[in-house]
Every structure is written in structure tokens, then in C-alpha cells.
Motif scaffolding. Structure first.
Motif, short mmCIF file in Angstrom:
data_model
loop_
_atom_site.label_atom_id
_atom_site.label_comp_id
_atom_site.label_asym_id
_atom_site.label_seq_id
_atom_site.Cartn_x
_atom_site.Cartn_y
_atom_site.Cartn_z
N LYS A 172 58.96 21.28 -75.51
CA LYS A 172 58.27 20.35 -74.62
C LYS A 172 59.22 19.58 -73.70
N LYS A 173 60.51 19.57 -74.02
CA LYS A 173 61.44 18.80 -73.19
C LYS A 173 61.77 19.52 -71.89
N PHE A 174 61.37 20.81 -71.79
CA PHE A 174 61.64 21.58 -70.58
C PHE A 174 60.42 21.54 -69.66
N ALA A 175 60.32 20.48 -68.88
CA ALA A 175 59.17 20.31 -68.01
C ALA A 175 59.41 20.87 -66.61
N SER A 176 60.66 21.20 -66.30
CA SER A 176 60.97 21.69 -64.95
C SER A 176 62.16 22.64 -64.97
N LYS A 177 62.37 23.28 -63.85
CA LYS A 177 63.52 24.18 -63.69
C LYS A 177 64.81 23.39 -63.86
N GLU A 178 64.83 22.15 -63.39
CA GLU A 178 66.02 21.31 -63.50
C GLU A 178 66.37 21.05 -64.96
N ASP A 179 65.34 20.90 -65.81
CA ASP A 179 65.59 20.69 -67.24
C ASP A 179 66.28 21.89 -67.85
N MET A 180 65.84 23.07 -67.44
CA MET A 180 66.46 24.30 -67.96
C MET A 180 67.89 24.43 -67.46
N MET A 181 68.13 24.11 -66.19
CA MET A 181 69.47 24.20 -65.63
C MET A 181 70.41 23.23 -66.34
N ARG A 182 69.93 22.02 -66.60
CA ARG A 182 70.76 21.03 -67.29
C ARG A 182 71.13 21.51 -68.70
N SER A 183 70.15 22.11 -69.36
CA SER A 183 70.39 22.62 -70.71
C SER A 183 71.41 23.76 -70.68
N ALA A 184 71.22 24.70 -69.75
CA ALA A 184 72.14 25.83 -69.66
C ALA A 184 73.56 25.37 -69.34
N GLN A 185 73.67 24.38 -68.45
CA GLN A 185 75.00 23.87 -68.09
C GLN A 185 75.66 23.16 -69.26
N SER A 186 74.85 22.50 -70.11
CA SER A 186 75.42 21.80 -71.27
C SER A 186 76.02 22.78 -72.27
N HIS A 187 75.56 24.03 -72.23
CA HIS A 187 76.11 25.05 -73.12
C HIS A 187 77.58 25.33 -72.81
N ASN A 188 77.97 25.11 -71.55
CA ASN A 188 79.35 25.40 -71.16
C ASN A 188 80.34 24.55 -71.94
N ASP A 189 79.97 23.28 -72.18
CA ASP A 189 80.85 22.40 -72.96
C ASP A 189 80.94 22.89 -74.40
N LEU A 190 79.80 23.34 -74.94
CA LEU A 190 79.80 23.86 -76.30
C LEU A 190 80.71 25.08 -76.41
N ILE A 191 80.57 25.98 -75.45
CA ILE A 191 81.37 27.20 -75.45
C ILE A 191 82.86 26.88 -75.35
N SER A 192 83.20 25.93 -74.49
CA SER A 192 84.60 25.55 -74.32
C SER A 192 85.19 25.05 -75.63
N GLY A 193 84.42 24.23 -76.33
CA GLY A 193 84.88 23.68 -77.61
C GLY A 193 85.07 24.75 -78.66
N ILE A 194 84.10 25.65 -78.77
CA ILE A 194 84.17 26.71 -79.77
C ILE A 194 85.27 27.71 -79.44
N PHE A 195 85.35 28.10 -78.18
CA PHE A 195 86.35 29.10 -77.78
C PHE A 195 87.77 28.54 -77.80
N SER A 196 87.92 27.22 -77.79
CA SER A 196 89.25 26.61 -77.83
C SER A 196 89.86 26.72 -79.23
N GLU A 197 89.00 27.04 -80.21
CA GLU A 197 89.41 27.14 -81.61
C GLU A 197 89.83 25.79 -82.18
N ASP A 198 89.44 24.73 -81.48
CA ASP A 198 89.67 23.36 -81.96
C ASP A 198 88.40 22.96 -82.70
#
Length: 221
Positions: A172-198
């Protein structure tokens, strides 16, 4: 010969029940089925092209897991939570998600890295086109890829259970395309953290991601 036939029939039925259970869980996790929504056995038999027996077995399994709850007239509905209960579920979910990110960062393989990147690519593509259903499913695959990257099936199963339970509410939190874009972009920080092996960066990144997700989910529900 009779025993072999019976075994084949039972195995086939088991496979059918598992397929129905899996598809319904996907629908619930992706928010296709909403909190409190009643599942109609007749419509499900038409959808899956089977009798009521495997449908009832699949619904019984999901009810035992707490994903579905008994409704009136022996029917079942998608589990529904109060705001307090939802907060409690998310509190537990925060911990297991953070643990998965931490362990995944320590055990990352080329295969698990490729799976996470592929799922993220699907998320970005779906967000860019504004396809909500596709995005929700891709988002689940993204997190599931992180769970698998832990190399621990027990952690992965616990994490998956929480995602199934909260799927209809998070959708329900995805009410617009912008919500989806914000969510997808937030994944980049997650990926950076995991891939850094830190492991600390991975865990902290997931906690921040889950906190933002909970606040938006609570506002939408």
C-alpha cells in the motif's frame, strides 16, 4: 503396481498443492491479495484448474503458517493486523533482515551477487515503467536474493515468512511511480553495503531501509 500408482498420485497431488501454496504466497507477499480479503475456493479451482481438495490443502497450510486466518462459514481470509501488531511484526522483521544483510556481506559469492544485481535490475525497470505488480514481485525477489546469499536456509525461511505476512501492508505504500523509483533507488545503498563486505555497513543499511519502509507502510495503513 497398485502401490506405485498410489505413490505417483500422492506425489502429483503434493506437487500441485505446493504450486498452489507457492503462487498464493507470492500473491500475498506482493500485495495482490489485500489484508482481510476472502479467498473464494470456487474461483481458486477455476484459476488453478483443480478440484477443491488440493485448494483446501494449500489454504490449510497457509492458515497453519498464520498467513491466512479462518473467516466466517469455514472460509479463510488474508491475515489482518492492527497498527500495534504491525509495529511488533516489523520490529522482529527489522532484526532478521539486518542479520541477513550482515551474514550475506560475509558470505557473498559471485552467484549470489549476480542474483541480487539481476533482481535490482528488474526493480529499476518496473519502477521506470510504473508497473506496480511487476515491481512488487521484483522487490520480493530482491530481498529473497539477499536471504539466499546468507547460505543459511533457516534464516532465509524466517525472513521470507515475515515478508509474506507483511506483503499486503507494504504494497500500500506504493501509491505512485515516484514511490517505486524511491524504493528502487534505496536498494543501491543496500547493495553497496553488502557488496563492500563490511558487515556493519550492510546491517546498518538494512536497518535504515526497513525503518523507512515501516514508516511509509504505517502511513499507508
Amino acid at each position: 503396481m497398485a502401490q506405485a500408482t498410489e505413490k505417483t498420485t500422492t506425489t502429483g497431488r503434493g506437487t500441485t498443492v505446493q504450486r498452489i501454496e507457492s503462487e498464493l504466497m507470492d500473491d500475498i507477499a506482493a500485495g495482490v491479495l489485500e489484508p482481510g480479503e476472502r479467498l473464494d475456493e470456487v474461483k481458486l479451482t477455476e484459476r488453478f484448474g483443480v478440484s477443491r481438495t488440493p485448494i483446501r490443502e494449500a489454504l490449510s497450510r497457509l492458515t497453519a503458517q498464520g498467513v491466512l486466518v479462518p473467516g466466517e462459514k469455514r472460509g479463510v481470509r488474508v491475515a489482518q493486523y492492527s497498527r500495534e501488531e504491525l509495529a511488533q511484526v516489523f520490529e522482529a522483521m527489522h532484526e532478521i533482515e539486518a542479520a541477513c544483510a550482515r551474514v550475506a556481506s560475509q558470505r557473498l559469492t559471485l552467484l549470489s551477487r549476480a542474483e541480487i544485481e539481476a533482481a535490482q535490475s528488474e526493480c529499476v525497470s518496473a519502477a521506470e515503467t510504473g508497473d506496480l505488480t511487476t515491481y512488487l514481485r521484483a522487490n520480493e525477489r530482491f530481498h529473497e536474493a539477499i536471504y539466499r546469499a546468507t547460505g543459511n536456509p533457516y534464516m532465509a525461511e524466517i525472513a521470507s515468512d515475515f515478508r509474506r505476512r507483511t506483503g499486503p501492508f507494504r504494497a500500500k505504500k506504493f501509491a505512485s511511480k515516484e514511490d517505486m523509483m524511491r524504493s528502487a533507488q534505496s536498494h543501491n545503498d543496500l547493495i553497496s553495503g553488502i557488496f563492500s563486505e563490511d558487515s556493519k555497513a550492510a546491517s546498518d543499511g538494512m536497518r535504515a531501509h526497513m525503518t523507512a519502509s515501516f514508516l511509509r507502510t504505517l502511513a499507508a495503513n
